[in-house]
Design an enzyme around this catalytic site. Structure first.
Site, PDB file in Angstrom:
ATOM      1  N   HIS B  66       0.868  -1.173   0.000  1.00 47.75           N
ATOM      2  CA  HIS B  66       0.000   0.000   0.000  1.00 47.75           C
ATOM      3  C   HIS B  66       0.907   1.225   0.000  1.00 47.75           C
ATOM      4  CE1 HIS B  66      -3.769  -2.282   1.145  1.00 47.75           C
ATOM      5  NE2 HIS B  66      -2.801  -3.171   1.311  1.00 47.75           N
ATOM      6  N   LEU B  67       0.972   1.883  -1.156  1.00 44.28           N
ATOM      7  CA  LEU B  67       1.922   3.008  -1.272  1.00 44.28           C
ATOM      8  C   LEU B  67       1.333   4.340  -0.821  1.00 44.28           C
ATOM      9  CD1 LEU B  67       3.984   2.301  -4.494  1.00 44.28           C
ATOM     10  CD2 LEU B  67       4.518   1.834  -2.116  1.00 44.28           C
ATOM     11  N   ARG B  68       0.018   4.400  -0.655  1.00 42.82           N
ATOM     12  CA  ARG B  68      -0.652   5.586  -0.074  1.00 42.82           C
ATOM     13  C   ARG B  68      -0.699   6.804  -0.981  1.00 42.82           C
ATOM     14  NH1 ARG B  68      -3.101   2.452   3.470  1.00 42.82           N
ATOM     15  NH2 ARG B  68      -1.853   1.849   5.262  1.00 42.82           N
ATOM     16  N   ASN B  98      -5.960   0.456  -4.028  1.00 46.23           N
ATOM     17  CA  ASN B  98      -6.801   1.257  -3.135  1.00 46.23           C
ATOM     18  C   ASN B  98      -6.179   2.587  -2.754  1.00 46.23           C
ATOM     19  OD1 ASN B  98      -4.846  -0.045  -1.665  1.00 46.23           O
ATOM     20  ND2 ASN B  98      -6.134  -0.400   0.124  1.00 46.23           N
ATOM     21  N   ASP B 309       2.772  -7.165   3.049  1.00 41.84           N
ATOM     22  CA  ASP B 309       1.477  -6.506   3.268  1.00 41.84           C
ATOM     23  C   ASP B 309       1.709  -5.132   3.898  1.00 41.84           C
ATOM     24  OD1 ASP B 309      -1.262  -6.190   3.154  1.00 41.84           O
ATOM     25  OD2 ASP B 309      -1.645  -7.236   5.032  1.00 41.84           O
ATOM     26  N   HIS B 313       1.342   3.775   8.366  1.00 40.99           N
ATOM     27  CA  HIS B 313       0.361   4.676   8.978  1.00 40.99           C
ATOM     28  C   HIS B 313       1.068   5.785   9.720  1.00 40.99           C
ATOM     29  CE1 HIS B 313      -3.342   2.559   8.165  1.00 40.99           C
ATOM     30  NE2 HIS B 313      -2.831   1.430   8.608  1.00 40.99           N
TER      31      HIS B 313
END
Lengths: 324, 429
Positions: B66-68, B98, B309, B313
């Site tokens: 998840h690279l954001r 996402n 995974d 955050h």
């Protein structure tokens, strides 16, 4: 940090009261004994004592509650503390302020103790970990996790009526899955060494692996009540029907409602308890709730003594020490 | 920076795709592997990296990060995470769709591709969206996504409207031979759960996610895979029962692959005790039995991919009562160290561990990566297998410091990472 380390200081004295878990039998008995010193004598009003004069206690309620908040407030006032009430409804926190921001803001007002209620399990632990040193946290109910003062007032009620815990059989009836009260009661009863804790409910209202809490499971009310000394009824929320956990309040009452006939399966001197507020005709009949074996209203008044005990102990001023 | 002619000397080369585990030198030219073993005649060496006492292996491929960016740059950016990847020996990041906006059009992917190219620390490949805006209702333009270069499609952990949409999505993806990354989970059984449903959830009063939330969905997705002949890849499995179902389906001839997040091979539901939000992950940590089956499946090859995974955050996302915290672990920099711990614990041998991080993911998605024979991209990870160090979250290079492995002692540290023949990380410089 284990529960015990978080809740007591190096000398084993109470710092925070977050969960029953982690306390030893003697520590729970000490809370009960301290509460005895505050408890109302028959026919006499509890006296206001100056133990916490100059202390500020903040009720931080993120979930609606009039009763619990009021008994905490009354307990604090009887200890001569000053009380501030913060009712943070959901809209206030959804404005973007995090729980930590809220905490910091109120800390800036120099409280000595927060009494916290929150809908998320673990909220009281979270606040205890982040609160300034020297501020005590009392958990007044977090999610489905714990409600330790309610459990202790129930223990107090049981001891007043039954004396010794060890020979007792206790049945907890109803929605254990969603009950923080039941979890705290089960832990307290096991630590205090009762002979048996039973839970009685349909499978949809019992959490996974509930036996690991140290209970025997019954799905039949009459079988479960057989020879018990104490019956604790839990409140049934109406939303359980919407979530397909139960077909109807009617069927629930038919199978798990406590009636006078069913109470006869328990010991003749069994007492009936309920953390309130009760749903007459759903989990209990008026005949039982108002009957001679019911101690429901006593529970409420003992709640004040227990909360006085916990607050004074956590702020380092139990009545025993001061001898007032 | 222009790639120079490089000589990697004296290391133990482990290249599982080619069955190599030997002391062999590598010669790199124009960003590619030029030769393995003997120095080719006339090869001019511009620079030599000494790999004596070290392991040389293909750069790691991390499937499903998840690279954001775009949308959640406060959690991490393509650049910050690509840099962290380089430190972790990872040269290919296969990112989940996402983002915000989601990767459901070539334009969003193009933005990510350019940003990644500008950063240059790792190859970023995209998993496109399976449905528009990941809402699970309408199919995404998978044909266009494939043309734009997306290597797979997925609906991430977002729910599909119904089984019929899932069926059609798998069929449509199959039209383009696009692998589908499935995060199988029944949203109704999961409900608002945040930990494994079991004795810990019961004691802490936390809403549980039953194992059946995964097994019900895996059973359904296996049936649909068979029905549609989809190239399904099961992502981040957590239950032993699901592994058994996957194993059985493969014995029946199904063409599928599966991965597990590295943290699932170490932590258990009991690690959540005390409301430890760093252990809030989705799917949740399960029981020791589940973990042991997952470990065995990774060793046996029933699971051919280990991923991080990676979900960085900001601190606030983890600073709240447990159920209100965001799930996920910042995992890029602990992927290889944890895998080496599996080797140390005797769960895997070293070549197998490296295969799960290189050849495994490349094969699962049909990528010409994760191998070091001549002509392939010079994506290389060199690590010192004896370097002992302790993880301090503040020292993580990822924007996300959220890790449950704080103060864990590791043996083995990446000393060099080369991406397309360029040194993107050198711990000794």
């Amino acid at each position: 940090m284990s529960y015990e380390q978080l809740q007591t200081d190096e000398q084993g004295r109470l710092r925070h009261f977050l969960s029953i878990e982690g306390f030893r039998r003697e520590q729970l008995l000490q809370i009960l004994d301290t509460a005895e010193s505050f408890a109302m004598l028959p026919g006499r009003q509890v006296k206001k004592v100056p133990l916490l004069r100059g202390k500020i206690i903040t009720n931080l309620f993120f979930e609606n509650s009039t009763r619990t908040r009021t008994t905490f407030e009354l307990a604090a006032k009887l200890l001569s503390a000053d009380v501030i009430n913060f009712n943070m409804d959901v809209s206030a926190t959804s404005k973007g302020e995090t729980l930590l921001d809220t905490l910091r803001n109120i800390e800036a007002m120099h409280s000595d103790m927060f009494v916290v209620r929150h809908s998320a399990s673990g909220a009281a632990h979270f606040i205890a970990r982040h609160a300034a040193p020297g501020v005590s946290i009392i958990n007044a109910g977090d999610g489905c996790h714990a409600h330790p003062t309610q459990a202790m007032l129930d223990m107090f009620t049981i001891r007043r009526h039954k004396g010794d815990f060890t020979p007792l059989r206790i049945a907890i009836v109803g929605d254990v899955q969603h009950s923080r009260v039941a979890r705290s009661q089960i832990m307290a009863l096991n630590i205090l060494g009762v002979s048996e804790v039973r839970v009685i409910a349909p499978r949809t209202l019992l959490p996974a692996d509930v036996r690991t809490l140290g209970v025997h499971v019954f799905h039949d009310l009459e079988q479960g009540l057989k020879d018990v000394d104490v019956v604790i009824m839990l409140r049934l929320q109406h939303e359980r029907m919407d979530n397909a956990l139960l077909p109807s309040a009617h069927e629930y009452f038919q199978l798990y409602g406590l009636t006078a006939e069913r109470l006869e399966y328990a010991k003749p001197d069994a007492i009936v308890m309920h953390p309130g507020p009760i749903n007459r005709g759903v989990e209990i009949t008026s005949e039982v709730a108002d009957g001679p074996q019911s101690v429901i209203l006593q529970q409420v008044s003992y709640g004040i003594a227990i909360r006085m005990a916990v607050m004074s102990m956590a702020l380092g001023n139990s009545s025993g020490e001061q001898g007032s | 920076m222009i790639a120079v002619n490089l000589h990697i000397r004296g290391g133990r080369l482990i290249d599982p795709a080619n069955g190599i585990d030997a002391h062999l030198d590598l010669y790199l030219k124009h960003g590619r592997v030029f030769a393995v073993g003997e120095k080719p005649d006339g090869f001019r060496i511009d620079k030599t990296i000494s790999a004596r006492g070290k392991i040389v292996c293909p750069g790691l491929i991390d499937l499903g990060v998840h690279l954001r960016e775009p949308g959640e740059e406060h959690k991490g950016t393509i650049c910050s995470e690509a840099e962290a990847a380089a430190r972790g020996g990872i040269t290919t990041l296969i990112c989940m769709p996402n983002t915000d906006p989601v990767i459901d059009t070539p334009a969003v992917w193009e933005l990510i591709r350019r940003r990644a190219k500008a950063c240059g620390n790792a190859r970023v490949l995209a998993i496109g969206a399976l449905t528009k805006d990941l809402t699970g209702k309408q199919l995404a333009e998978m044909g266009a996504l494939k043309q734009a270069g997306c290597v797979a499609v997925s609906n991430a952990r977002k729910r599909m409207a119904n089984t019929l949409v899932t069926r059609h999505a798998l069929e449509y993806a199959r039209t383009f031979d696009l692998p589908v990354i499935l995060c199988s989970e029944d949203p109704h059984l999961k409900d608002d759960g945040c930990v494994h449903e079991g004795s810990i959830a019961t004691r802490l009063g936390l809403p549980g996610i039953p194992s059946a939330a995964e097994t019900v969905a895996v059973a359904r997705d296996l049936a649909l895979t068979e029905h549609t002949d989809s190239r399904s890849h099961f992502h981040t499995l957590s239950t032993g029962r699901a592994i058994e179902m996957i194993r059985q389906a493969r014995r029946g001839g199904a063409r599928l692959s599966a991965d597990v997040a590295i943290h699932q091979l170490f932590l258990l539901d009991t690690d959540v005790d005390g409301f430890n939000a760093d252990c809030h992950v989705d799917p949740p940590f399960r029981t020791q039995t589940d973990r042991d089956i997952l470990r065995q499946a990774v060793a046996d090859g029933d699971i051919e991919v280990i991923c991080s995974d990676h979900q960085p955050h900001e601190e606030d996302a983890k600073t709240a009562p447990f159920p209100l915290t965001a799930p996920g672990i910042s995992g890029l920099e602990t992927l290889l160290p944890l895998c080496l711990k599996l080797v140390e614990d005797g769960i895997l041998d070293l070549p197998t561990a490296i295969a799960r991080l290189t050849h495994g993911p490349a094969q699962a998605l049909g990528l010409p990566l994760g191998r070091l024979d001549a002509g392939h991209s010079a994506d290389i990870c060199i690590f010192d297998p004896d370097h002992i160090w302790t993880l301090h979250p503040a020292e993580l290079h990822s924007s996300g410091k959220n890790t449950p492995f704080c103060n864990w002692e590791f043996r083995g540290k990446v000393t060099h990472t080369l991406f397309e023949g360029r040194i993107t990380w050198n711990s000794e410089s």
